[in-house]
Structures are given as C-alpha cells and as structure tokens.
Design an enzyme around this catalytic site. Structure first.
Site, PDB file in Angstrom:
ATOM      1  N   HIS A  43      20.718 -83.722 -68.567  1.00  0.00           N
ATOM      2  CA  HIS A  43      21.123 -83.514 -69.933  1.00  0.00           C
ATOM      3  C   HIS A  43      20.083 -83.841 -70.791  1.00  0.00           C
ATOM      4  CE1 HIS A  43      24.682 -85.490 -72.589  1.00  0.00           C
ATOM      5  NE2 HIS A  43      23.646 -84.854 -73.272  1.00  0.00           N
ATOM      6  N   GLU A  70      23.803 -80.230 -69.294  1.00  0.00           N
ATOM      7  CA  GLU A  70      24.713 -80.645 -70.457  1.00  0.00           C
ATOM      8  C   GLU A  70      23.899 -81.022 -71.677  1.00  0.00           C
ATOM      9  OE1 GLU A  70      26.861 -84.272 -67.465  1.00  0.00           O
ATOM     10  OE2 GLU A  70      25.401 -84.865 -69.125  1.00  0.00           O
ATOM     11  N   HIS A 190      30.806 -90.054 -66.251  1.00  0.00           N
ATOM     12  CA  HIS A 190      30.475 -91.103 -67.243  1.00  0.00           C
ATOM     13  C   HIS A 190      30.698 -92.630 -66.471  1.00  0.00           C
ATOM     14  CE1 HIS A 190      28.202 -92.965 -70.420  1.00  0.00           C
ATOM     15  NE2 HIS A 190      27.777 -91.820 -70.849  1.00  0.00           N
TER      16      HIS A 190
HETATM   17  N1  PXP Z   1      28.808 -86.640 -68.243  1.00  0.00           N
HETATM   18  C1  PXP Z   1      28.050 -86.744 -69.460  1.00  0.00           C
HETATM   19  C2  PXP Z   1      28.430 -85.695 -70.374  1.00  0.00           C
HETATM   20  C3  PXP Z   1      26.928 -87.416 -69.680  1.00  0.00           C
HETATM   21  O1  PXP Z   1      26.545 -87.604 -70.826  1.00  0.00           O
HETATM   22  C4  PXP Z   1      26.610 -88.434 -68.609  1.00  0.00           C
HETATM   23  C5  PXP Z   1      25.410 -89.356 -68.929  1.00  0.00           C
HETATM   24  O2  PXP Z   1      24.280 -88.511 -69.149  1.00  0.00           O
HETATM   25  C6  PXP Z   1      27.463 -88.409 -67.234  1.00  0.00           C
HETATM   26  C7  PXP Z   1      28.430 -87.520 -67.145  1.00  0.00           C
HETATM   27  C8  PXP Z   1      26.970 -89.330 -66.235  1.00  0.00           C
HETATM   28  O3  PXP Z   1      27.107 -90.604 -66.667  1.00  0.00           O
HETATM   29  P1  PXP Z   1      26.529 -91.820 -65.673  1.00  0.00           P
HETATM   30  O4  PXP Z   1      25.023 -91.848 -65.801  1.00  0.00           O
HETATM   31  O5  PXP Z   1      27.130 -92.934 -66.187  1.00  0.00           O
HETATM   32  O6  PXP Z   1      26.977 -91.549 -64.220  1.00  0.00           O
END
Ligand code: PXP
Length: 237
Positions: A43, A70, A190
């Site tokens: 990301h 992402e 997330h």
């Molecule tokens: N999905 C998105 C859109 C995110 O921004 C993130 C964090 O960068 C994640 C998934 C993964 O989240 P986590 O780091 O809490 O597992």
C-alpha cells in the site's frame, strides 16, 4: 478457499527506519510466498513512509503469487499501477496524510469517478477491488462501477469482536450474501488477526482473500515468520 495475502508495508517501515536495505523487502516477500502465503499486498502512500514507489517494479519481478497494490487512485498512483500491472488493484479512499485506512468508499457519491478508474485499470488487464463498508446501498453502487471485487473494511468487526462477535460479523455476513447474489467477489482486510480471522471466514460466505499486515508482523516477532504464516493459513483452512 480463502487466500492469504500478506501486506508487507510494516517490513518496509522497519527497513526505512535505518536507511539501509535491511530487512530486505524482496527477500521477505519471497519468503512469505515460500512459507505458503498466496499473495503479497503493498500500500504505497503519498509520503512513501513504508512502501516506496521505487519498490514496486522490483516486487513485480519477484512476486510469483498474486500481487495486489492498494491505494488512493491519484494520477501518480494510477501511473504506477498501470506501468507495473499487478494482478489486482484495491482502491481505497484515503486522504494523503491518513495514518491507516479507516473507512470505505461512498460508492454512490463517487460512482462516476470510480467507474472511470475501474475502466482504466480493466483496460490495462488489472482486476479491481473497492475497499468498502458492508452497507447494502454501497454494495449495489459498487457493482455499478464495474469493479470485480470489493474488500470489506474489517476494522469495525475487529473492534467489536471481543464484546459480541456475532453482532460484529452480522453486517458482513449479510453483505456477503448480497455480493454473492449480484456477482461481486469478496476480499477483506484491516485489523484481522489470529483471534478474529477464523470466525470472520466461517460467517462470510464466498470470502476469496484476506490481506493481513500489522497483526501478522507483530505475531512474527514472537513466533517467527514461517510459523506465523502457517498459523494464519490454519485459521483460513
Ligand atoms: N486493507 C487495506 C485497504 C489497508 O489499508 C490495510 C492496511 O494497510 C490492510 C488491508 C491491512 O490491514 P492490517 O495491517 O491491519 O492487517
């Protein structure tokens, strides 16, 4: 089958904190795959505090499983994605300075914008997913953009999991039924972790992929990366 895509942003954050190439992001990505991860997620954010735009071409070269990028579809981001052609691009509505993604798209309000972005990504042969809250009207509006998948924002689920996990998962379970009916693939991510991932998978029908970063990297401090990935894969089996 629900695939595990490991988000390696936190690895880049550790690397960047000392200025040298340690830990080596490319090696970590390859090791995650060797240990069983079925995808790698990055990301890149506008301030490049973890993944840098310059990391992307090298990652694209070495990632053998699904590569997912992402981010907010700014002109720079779209350029990067279209040049590097990941298997999947997950669009998130993050403003530039945000600490982490904390809400999904309002797909009705931004429908024209998203339609145009989705079509540009499709022209480049890239599958598209939209980060979204499990709200019925937003799922229908997402379908109208032409996206292939949605990624459920699971922050609220994770937050409420310990107080009432059935209540916490209900909007996602209901949302999944709608997605299955209207033909939207389902990803999620997330704040998923070793405690809440299995219950989510069991209740969200048709869950194709989870992307997990923060908790997985924290768990790896205690269990090691290989064990940790195996532990997550067991939760998803
Ligand atoms: N999905 C998105 C859109 C995110 O921004 C993130 C964090 O960068 C994640 C998934 C993964 O989240 P986590 O780091 O809490 O597992």
């Amino acid at each position: 089958m629900t695939r595990l895509s490991v988000n390696i942003n936190k690895i880049a954050l550790i690397r960047n904190s000392r200025g040298a190439n340690y830990p080596d992001l490319l090696k970590v990505a390859c090791d995650c795959e060797e240990f069983g991860a079925q995808g790698i997620t990055v990301h890149p954010r506008p301030d490049q505090r973890h993944i840098r735009y310059s990391d992307i071409p090298a990652l694209k070269e070495v990632v053998k499983t699904e590569f997912n990028i992402e981010g907010y579809p700014s002109p720079e981001f779209m350029d990067l994605v279209i040049k590097n052609k990941p298997h999947q691009c997950t669009l998130v509505p993050d403003p530039p300075g945000v600490l982490t993604s904390d809400t999904g798209w309002d797909t009705a309000r931004h429908q024209t914008f998203l339609k145009d972005i989705v079509s540009k990504l499709h022209d480049a042969g890239i599958r598209v997913s939209l980060f979204i809250d499990p709200v019925e009207s937003r799922l229908h509006a997402a379908k109208e953009t032409g996206t292939d998948r949605i990624e459920f924002y699971t922050g609220p689920y994770a937050h409420d999991f310990s107080s009432d996990k059935s209540k916490a998962v209900t909007p996602y379970a209901t949302g999944a039924l709608i997605c299955n009916e209207i033909g939207l693939g389902i990803n999620a991510g997330h704040d998923l972790n070793l405690h809440n991932t299995r219950f989510f998978k069991e209740n969200v029908s048709g869950l194709l992929e989870v992307s997990i970063g923060h908790a997985l990297v924290c768990d790896a401090l205690y269990f090691g990366l290989k064990n940790t990935i195996h532990m997550y894969l067991r939760e998803l089996a």
